[in-house]
Design a protein around this motif. Structure first.
Motif, PDB file in Angstrom:
ATOM      1  N   SER A  47      10.067  17.851 -40.623  1.00 41.23           N
ATOM      2  CA  SER A  47       9.837  17.975 -42.061  1.00 41.23           C
ATOM      3  C   SER A  47       9.961  16.648 -42.786  1.00 41.23           C
ATOM      4  N   GLY A  48      10.269  15.582 -42.049  1.00 41.94           N
ATOM      5  CA  GLY A  48      10.496  14.286 -42.686  1.00 41.94           C
ATOM      6  C   GLY A  48      11.903  14.111 -43.211  1.00 41.94           C
ATOM      7  N   MET A  49      12.776  15.062 -42.932  1.00 43.80           N
ATOM      8  CA  MET A  49      14.175  14.988 -43.363  1.00 43.80           C
ATOM      9  C   MET A  49      15.027  14.402 -42.235  1.00 43.80           C
ATOM     10  N   PRO A  50      16.216  13.880 -42.560  1.00 44.69           N
ATOM     11  CA  PRO A  50      17.141  13.503 -41.494  1.00 44.69           C
ATOM     12  C   PRO A  50      17.458  14.714 -40.625  1.00 44.69           C
ATOM     13  N   GLY A  51      17.514  14.509 -39.309  1.00 38.51           N
ATOM     14  CA  GLY A  51      17.781  15.600 -38.391  1.00 38.51           C
ATOM     15  C   GLY A  51      19.258  15.966 -38.353  1.00 38.51           C
ATOM     16  N   PRO A  52      19.603  17.022 -37.610  1.00 36.89           N
ATOM     17  CA  PRO A  52      20.994  17.493 -37.576  1.00 36.89           C
ATOM     18  C   PRO A  52      21.963  16.486 -36.976  1.00 36.89           C
ATOM     19  N   MET A  53      21.465  15.520 -36.196  1.00 38.86           N
ATOM     20  CA  MET A  53      22.346  14.521 -35.591  1.00 38.86           C
ATOM     21  C   MET A  53      22.099  13.126 -36.159  1.00 38.86           C
ATOM     22  N   PHE A  54      21.500  13.077 -37.351  1.00 38.50           N
ATOM     23  CA  PHE A  54      21.234  11.776 -37.971  1.00 38.50           C
ATOM     24  C   PHE A  54      22.545  11.024 -38.194  1.00 38.50           C
ATOM     25  N   TRP A  55      22.539   9.727 -37.949  1.00 40.01           N
ATOM     26  CA  TRP A  55      23.701   8.883 -38.176  1.00 40.01           C
ATOM     27  C   TRP A  55      23.247   7.533 -38.711  1.00 40.01           C
ATOM     28  N   SER A  86      27.298   5.423 -34.568  1.00 44.14           N
ATOM     29  CA  SER A  86      26.296   5.770 -33.567  1.00 44.14           C
ATOM     30  C   SER A  86      26.946   6.482 -32.376  1.00 44.14           C
ATOM     31  N   PRO A  87      26.144   7.104 -31.514  1.00 41.56           N
ATOM     32  CA  PRO A  87      26.691   7.732 -30.308  1.00 41.56           C
ATOM     33  C   PRO A  87      26.937   6.733 -29.176  1.00 41.56           C
ATOM     34  N   ASP A  88      26.748   5.433 -29.461  1.00 44.22           N
ATOM     35  CA  ASP A  88      26.853   4.404 -28.428  1.00 44.22           C
ATOM     36  C   ASP A  88      28.060   3.507 -28.673  1.00 44.22           C
ATOM     37  N   ASP A 203      20.246   1.112 -35.227  1.00 47.90           N
ATOM     38  CA  ASP A 203      19.761   2.440 -35.611  1.00 47.90           C
ATOM     39  C   ASP A 203      19.236   3.215 -34.414  1.00 47.90           C
ATOM     40  N   ASP A 204      18.752   4.422 -34.678  1.00 51.11           N
ATOM     41  CA  ASP A 204      18.276   5.312 -33.623  1.00 51.11           C
ATOM     42  C   ASP A 204      16.877   4.958 -33.152  1.00 51.11           C
ATOM     43  N   TYR A 523      19.777   5.508 -49.717  1.00 54.27           N
ATOM     44  CA  TYR A 523      20.832   4.853 -48.949  1.00 54.27           C
ATOM     45  C   TYR A 523      20.740   5.176 -47.451  1.00 54.27           C
ATOM     46  N   LYS A 524      19.534   5.490 -47.011  1.00 59.25           N
ATOM     47  CA  LYS A 524      19.267   5.722 -45.597  1.00 59.25           C
ATOM     48  C   LYS A 524      18.043   4.899 -45.198  1.00 59.25           C
ATOM     49  N   HIS A 525      17.636   5.016 -43.914  1.00 61.30           N
ATOM     50  CA  HIS A 525      16.572   4.183 -43.373  1.00 61.30           C
ATOM     51  C   HIS A 525      15.395   5.044 -42.914  1.00 61.30           C
ATOM     52  N   PRO A 526      14.430   5.329 -43.788  1.00 55.25           N
ATOM     53  CA  PRO A 526      13.267   6.117 -43.371  1.00 55.25           C
ATOM     54  C   PRO A 526      12.233   5.269 -42.630  1.00 55.25           C
TER      55      PRO A 526
END
Length: 641
Positions: A47-55, A86-88, A203-204, A523-526
């Motif tokens: 949908s163009g939205m941040p996903g459930p695991m967005f960080w 991040s997950p890393d 970033d991801d 305040y996010k990175h699209p």
């Protein structure tokens, strides 16, 4: 961003159009499944939205710097509190050292057409330490980047580390472009941007984004900033964010005037032209003063400093009763209603317009600073504009530069890779600000390269679309030649949004979708794909044909009327771009009827017979009679010819 030389393209907009037929158009290519540049995953949804695991990682800064206007140097200490969401686990940190752009062997010297003859030695790093005990850290400097090797990996999902860098550098002067100094009647004007080591984004999309600083702009993490600037006591400092120690650096009179300005819609003088050379306009004589500023939830800070500043201010009225302060600082050479005397009026009006139409201005202060070293450049809360600009040009550049607050200061797209997502989006919102300001005093908004006489922008874009060497919008910013940077990155990208709003989607669906995009990615990175998907989802329209034709390619449009047969009008699409269009038929009684021809017409057809209801005789038919879409050959738009 600074304007560039006028677009010099050959007059080839009509090349190849004579004798063109609908056979040149292939609907299978235009309407083929569109592959979005970035995939859907747990971080970014369909949908163009941040996903459930967005960080997103975070960088908070404590900065202290001393500006020496005798030696023209800056020395500083940057303490960066970095959070790894991040997950890393991270075993290194990467930072940007933009002042290294001015060294003789900088990579950026080899990308701009010719090498600069003047140079500095860039950053001089005195020490790099990590953690509470200030452990010395190993580091490597490569061009405009620094890799810091951590003594132990920084934990994922919220690990924190403190990094401290002590540094200095020589100012590049008026050849710095985005940082430096230049003279004025009452002293040098220092425009100080990119003045401290800044964290690269992790970033991801690609992990550490370490694209070097060549000449394109920035990609930065968000955080809170506390910074202190020490200068000689006779200098005024105008900085991003809020001045937190006015009692230390301003006179009682100046503090009283600022309090008045916060309640005034009219511009209030804080430091008059007559006071610029009056020692009493400073709280002390001799020595230094330290100006302290704070700015929250921002990706950067910048400041101007000079002995020469005239200073004025006025209140900004924001949605839901909020207030902010518009301020201008400029030399006495710029005084007057036909120059910078109206700067704060322009600044206040543009911030109020963008806030009410798109998204509220988030910061306590907006500053317009006049100089020449970095003029025509934007940073959070402060913009640097030309000190010699006349009224119309100053309004245009003020609105454009402060408009960058929304793109990319609030919506934090990657300017290094997708410059059209900040320059083009910002130029787009400028169009409507120009219409709104003072009943269109300086409207219509036109960049001088394209419509110097206020011409039709859909005609002005045609040479670019016809140029086989012109780049697509979906291209890295540093790969776009200077000849095309402004025409494509600014103008074409902005016109694409105008076409979406006014011809393809309509304001009633476009405006809420665009506001949703801004609020969602504030305040996010699209990415480009996030924008494409969100606009489609919110507007309820499959726009893949437009993303392919306007953004991924530099396709042209050629629609034609080829026949009238009784109550039927034959229309054709003769080139690879498609657009919805209006077909206007004129009857023998001189009445007219408009019929909308949607883009879906061209999914299966190159030529289509439009049936016109009623029994009146058609004597004329014209496609796009109001001249609102970029049709390359208008000689075939009407029948009979």
């Amino acid at each position: 961003m600074k304007n560039v030389a006028r677009l010099c393209l050959a007059a080839i907009a009509l090349a190849g159009t004579l004798g063109a037929t609908a056979a040149n158009y292939d609907p299978r290519e235009t309407f083929a499944p569109f592959t979005y540049p970035q995939p859907v995953n747990a971080y970014r949804s369909g949908s163009g939205m941040p996903g459930p695991m967005f960080w997103q990682n975070r960088a908070d800064y404590d900065l202290a710097a001393t500006l020496d206007p005798v030696k023209n140097t800056l020395s500083g200490k940057a303490t960066i509190h970095y959070t790894n969401n991040s997950p890393d686990a991270l075993d290194v940190l990467w930072l940007q050292l933009d002042e290294n752009r001015f060294t003789a062997d900088a990579r950026g010297n080899f990308t701009a057409g010719k090498t600069e003859k003047r140079h500095t030695d860039g950053y001089r790093i005195a020490s790099v330490t990590v953690g509470q005990g200030d452990k010395r850290a190993e580091y490597v400097v490569s061009d405009t980047r620094m890799q810091v090797r951590l003594p132990e990996p920084l934990a994922a999902h919220g690990g924190k580390v403190t990094l401290t860098i002590v540094y200095s550098y020589d100012l590049p002067g008026d050849f710095g472009g985005r940082t430096g100094f230049a003279p004025s009647k009452n002293g040098n004007i220092y425009e100080m941007a990119q003045w401290y080591p800044r964290m690269c984004v992790y970033d991801d999309l690609r992990g550490w984004d370490t694209a070097p600083y060549l000449n394109s702009e920035f990609y930065l993490e968000y955080g809170d900033f506390d910074y202190a600037i020490t200068v000689p006591s006779n200098m005024i400092v105008a900085g991003s964010g809020e001045l937190v120690n006015p009692d230390d650096v301003l006179t009682a009179t100046q503090r009283e005037r600022l309090a008045k300005a916060r309640e005034s819609d009219s511009t209030v003088m804080i430091r008059t032209p007559a006071e610029v050379t009056d020692p009493a306009s400073r709280p002390k004589t001799g020595g230094t003063l330290t100006w302290k500023f704070r700015m929250k939830n921002t990706r950067d800070v910048a400041f101007g400093a000079s002995t020469a500043y005239v200073w004025d201010a006025a209140r900004i009225n924001l949605p839901e009763g909020r207030k902010a302060l518009a301020m201008s600082v400029y030399p006495v050479e710029s005084v007057g209603e036909k120059s910078w005397g109206r700067s704060t009026e322009y600044l206040k009006a543009s911030v109020e317009h963008f806030s009410s139409k798109w998204y509220p201005y988030p910061y306590p202060v907006a500053i317009n600073e006049a100089g020449s070293a970095a003029s025509g450049m934007e940073y959070p809360g402060i913009v640097f504009d030309p000190m010699k600009a006349p009224a119309k040009a100053l309004h245009m550049v003020t609105a454009h530069e402060i408009g960058h607050t929304w793109f990319p200061m609030i919506v934090g797209s990657d300017e290094r890779r997708n410059a059209w997502m900040d320059e083009g989006f910002n130029t787009f919102i400028d169009v409507y600000e120009a219409d709104a300001f003072h009943h269109g005093e300086f409207a219509p908004k036109r960049d001088g390269e394209y419509a110097p006489k206020g011409g039709n922008p859909v005609d002005e874009i045609l040479p670019l679309l016809a140029d086989p060497n012109a780049p697509p919008l979906l291209m890295g910013a540093d790969m776009v030649k200077e000849t095309y940077r402004h025409p494509a990155t600014y103008f074409k990208a902005a016109l694409g949004l105008v076409l979406l709003r006014e011809q393809i989607i309509g304001p009633e669906r476009f405006d809420p979708a665009f506001r949703k995009y801004i609020a969602t990615w504030a305040y996010k990175h699209p990415t480009p794909s996030d924008f494409f998907r969100l606009m489609e989802s919110e507007a309820g329209e499959d726009l893949s044909w437009f993303w392919r034709g306007w953004y991924a390619n530099n396709w042209q449009l050629d629609m034609a009327v080829t026949k009238i047969d009784g109550s039927s009008v034959t229309v054709e699409n003769r080139d690879q771009l498609v657009m919805p269009a209006t077909l206007r038929v004129t009857f023998d009684d001189k009445s007219t009827k408009d019929i909308r021809v949607p883009v879906e017409t061209w999914q299966q057809h190159r030529s289509f017979d439009v049936s016109v209801p009623g029994d009146r005789r058609i004597v004329r038919a014209e496609i796009d009679p109001d001249h609102v879409i970029p049709d390359r050959d208008r000689s075939n738009n009407a029948w009979p010819r």
